[in-house]
Design an enzyme around this catalytic site. Structure first.
Site, PDB file in Angstrom:
ATOM      1  N   ALA A  58      -3.655  52.533  62.022  1.00  0.00           N
ATOM      2  CA  ALA A  58      -4.260  51.989  60.805  1.00  0.00           C
ATOM      3  C   ALA A  58      -5.281  50.954  61.261  1.00  0.00           C
ATOM      4  O   ALA A  58      -4.937  49.990  61.950  1.00  0.00           O
ATOM      5  CB  ALA A  58      -3.188  51.340  59.948  1.00  0.00           C
ATOM      6  N   GLY A  96      -7.472  55.476  65.004  1.00  0.00           N
ATOM      7  CA  GLY A  96      -6.778  56.056  66.155  1.00  0.00           C
ATOM      8  C   GLY A  96      -7.675  57.143  66.733  1.00  0.00           C
ATOM      9  O   GLY A  96      -8.140  58.015  65.994  1.00  0.00           O
ATOM     10  N   ASN A 126      -8.892  60.382  64.659  1.00  0.00           N
ATOM     11  CA  ASN A 126     -10.332  60.419  64.338  1.00  0.00           C
ATOM     12  C   ASN A 126     -10.953  61.716  64.861  1.00  0.00           C
ATOM     13  O   ASN A 126     -11.793  62.337  64.196  1.00  0.00           O
ATOM     14  CB  ASN A 126     -11.077  59.239  64.983  1.00  0.00           C
ATOM     15  N   ASN A 146     -17.229  56.666  78.312  1.00  0.00           N
ATOM     16  CA  ASN A 146     -18.483  55.970  78.041  1.00  0.00           C
ATOM     17  C   ASN A 146     -18.798  55.148  79.300  1.00  0.00           C
ATOM     18  O   ASN A 146     -18.064  55.205  80.291  1.00  0.00           O
ATOM     19  CB  ASN A 146     -18.409  55.143  76.750  1.00  0.00           C
ATOM     20  N   LEU A 205     -23.750  57.549  76.353  1.00  0.00           N
ATOM     21  CA  LEU A 205     -24.647  56.427  76.661  1.00  0.00           C
ATOM     22  C   LEU A 205     -25.125  55.722  75.398  1.00  0.00           C
ATOM     23  O   LEU A 205     -26.180  55.083  75.411  1.00  0.00           O
ATOM     24  CB  LEU A 205     -25.870  56.952  77.429  1.00  0.00           C
ATOM     25  N   ASP A 221     -15.346  59.156  69.206  1.00  0.00           N
ATOM     26  CA  ASP A 221     -14.374  60.166  68.743  1.00  0.00           C
ATOM     27  C   ASP A 221     -15.094  61.354  68.117  1.00  0.00           C
ATOM     28  O   ASP A 221     -14.746  62.510  68.357  1.00  0.00           O
ATOM     29  CB  ASP A 221     -13.408  59.532  67.732  1.00  0.00           C
TER      30      ASP A 221
HETATM   31  O1  RIB Z   1     -12.427  54.888  68.688  1.00  0.00           O
HETATM   32  C1  RIB Z   1     -12.196  54.105  67.557  1.00  0.00           C
HETATM   33  C2  RIB Z   1     -10.731  53.914  67.354  1.00  0.00           C
HETATM   34  O2  RIB Z   1     -10.214  53.169  68.427  1.00  0.00           O
HETATM   35  C3  RIB Z   1     -10.348  53.127  66.130  1.00  0.00           C
HETATM   36  O3  RIB Z   1     -10.171  53.949  65.004  1.00  0.00           O
HETATM   37  C4  RIB Z   1      -9.098  52.384  66.562  1.00  0.00           C
HETATM   38  O4  RIB Z   1      -7.946  52.760  65.869  1.00  0.00           O
HETATM   39  C5  RIB Z   1      -8.959  52.662  68.050  1.00  0.00           C
HETATM   40  O5  RIB Z   1      -8.070  53.667  68.295  1.00  0.00           O
END
Ligand code: RIB
Length: 304
Positions: free
Chosen positions: A13, A40, A44, A185, A219, A250
Site C-alpha cells: 500500500a 509494490g 504494479n 536502473n 536511463l 515497473d
Molecule cells: O516502483 C515503485 C514501487 O516501489 C512503489 O509502488 C512502492 O510500493 C515500491 O514497491
C-alpha cells in the site's frame, strides 16, 4: 496473440506525500497533498502488463488487514488473476511511505511485511500456470530465497525470465545468473557492480555470465541501453511533462515483458517499454498511472 505473463512479487500500500522539495535530515517541510494507492513493484508490473493487453497471473502474499483490500480492488478492476495470492494472519500487508517532489522525483521506503513470507510452496502451487506462460517477471521486494527458486522453476519449465533487480542491495551473483534478462536502473547497476566498473556498459557486461543473457539498463529521460556480451545500443525515449516518476520502472518492465512475449524484437520491445514508461510519468501514483495499450500505441504512432 495474447501474451501470457506470470509476475512473482510484492504488493505494497503506497502512502504518498507530494511536496515542492524533499526535507533534509532533521527538517520538516509542508506537503501539498496525500494519497493512498496500490503499489509494490510486483503488483504494479502485473497491473501494467494487464493494461497493455496481457493475460497476467500474480503470485504474492498479503496480510489480513485493510491495506490488502487495495490489492483486490485494483486486481479485480483490471483483471489480474490472483488465484495464487496467499494471505498471512501474522504479518501486515507491505507498505511504502513515498515522498514525491515538484520535479516528480521520489524517495521510497518499503516495509515489506507479508511479502517477505512468500514461500516455495506458493511457487509450486502455480507450477502449471508458470509452464503455460510466455514469460515470468520477478523483482527483489519479497523473501529473497524465492527469487532463485522461481527463476529455476521457470528455467526447468522452459519459460523465459526477466529479473528486475530492485531493490538491488545484496543481490547474489548466482541469482543474477539464472535470469535471461536483467533490468537495473543506473543506481541499481552501480549497487550490483559495487561501483567498480569504469562505465555503464562495462558494469552491465560484468553482470552477464552467459552469451544469451541481456541487460536492459533504464536511463530515465535518456531511455534505455541494451547491453549484450558483444553489442550495445541506446533506445531513446519520448519527451513528456513529468508529474510523478513512481512506477515508471515497473511499467517499463511490464511493457518489455509484453512486447517480448508478443514476439517483438528486443529493440522494438524496449521502444514499446519506453513509450509506456513515458506515459506513466505523466500521471501521479504507481499502479494507477500505468497506461492502457491504446495510449501506448497512439504515442508510438505519433512518433513515427
Ligand atoms: O516502483 C515503485 C514501487 O516501489 C512503489 O509502488 C512502492 O510500493 C515500491 O514497491
Amino acid at each position: 496473440m495474447t501474451a501470457k505473463i506470470v509476475v512473482v512479487g510484492s504488493f505494497n500500500a503506497d502512502l504518498v506525500s507530494y511536496m515542492e522539495r524533499m526535507p533534509r535530515p532533521g527538517e520538516t517541510v509542508h506537503g501539498e497533498r496525500f494519497a493512498t494507492g496500490a503499489g509494490g513493484k510486483g503488483s504494479n508490473q502485473a497491473v501494467a502488463a494487464t493494461r497493455l493487453g496481457a493475460d497476467v497471473t500474480f503470485i504474492g502474499r498479503l496480510g489480513s488487514d485493510v491495506f490488502a483490500n487495495l490489492a483486490y480492488e485494483i486486481w479485480q478492476a483490471e483483471g489480474v488473476n490472483h488465484d495464487f495470492v496467499s494471505r498471512d494472519n501474522e504479518v501486515a500487508t507491505g507498505v511504502a511511505p513515498i515522498l514525491v517532489d515538484g520535479a516528480g522525483e521520489n524517495m521510497i521506503v518499503v516495509v515489506l511485511g507479508a511479502n517477505l513470507r512468500l514461500r516455495q510452496s506458493d511457487i509450486d502451487a502455480a507450477r502449471d500456470r508458470i509452464a503455460e506462460a510466455d514469460l515470468l517477471i520477478i523483482q527483489r521486494e519479497i523473501n529473497l530465497d524465492i527469487v532463485p527458486y522461481a527463476l529455476r522453476t521457470a528455467k526447468e519449465l522452459g519459460v523465459k525470465t526477466i529479473l528486475n533487480p530492485a531493490p538491488a542491495d545484496g543481490a547474489a551473483r548466482e541469482t543474477l545468473e539464472l535470469a535471461d534478462i536483467l533490468t537495473p536502473n543506473e543506481i541499481e547497476l552501480e549497487t550490483l557492480s559495487g561501483g567498480a566498473a569504469e562505465d555503464l556498459v562495462a558494469a552491465a557486461r560484468a553482470l552477464l555470465t552467459r552469451a544469451d543473457q541481456t541487460a536492459v539498463v533504464t536511463l530515465g529521460a535518456q531511455g534505455a541501453r541494451i547491453v549484450k556480451p558483444a553489442e550495445t545500443a541506446v533506445v531513446p525515449t519520448f519527451a513528456v511533462d513529468v508529474v510523478d516518476t513512481t512506477g515508471a520502472g515497473d511499467t517499463f518492465n511490464a511493457a518489455l515483458a509484453v512486447g517480448l512475449a508478443e514476439g517483438m524484437a528486443l529493440p522494438d520491445a524496449v521502444r514499446f517499454a519506453n513509450a509506456a514508461a513515458a506515459l506513466c510519468v505523466t500521471k501521479p501514483g504507481a499502479a494507477d498511472s500505468a497506461p492502457y495499450r491504446a495510449d501506448v500505441d497512439a504515442l508510438l504512432r505519433s512518433a513515427t
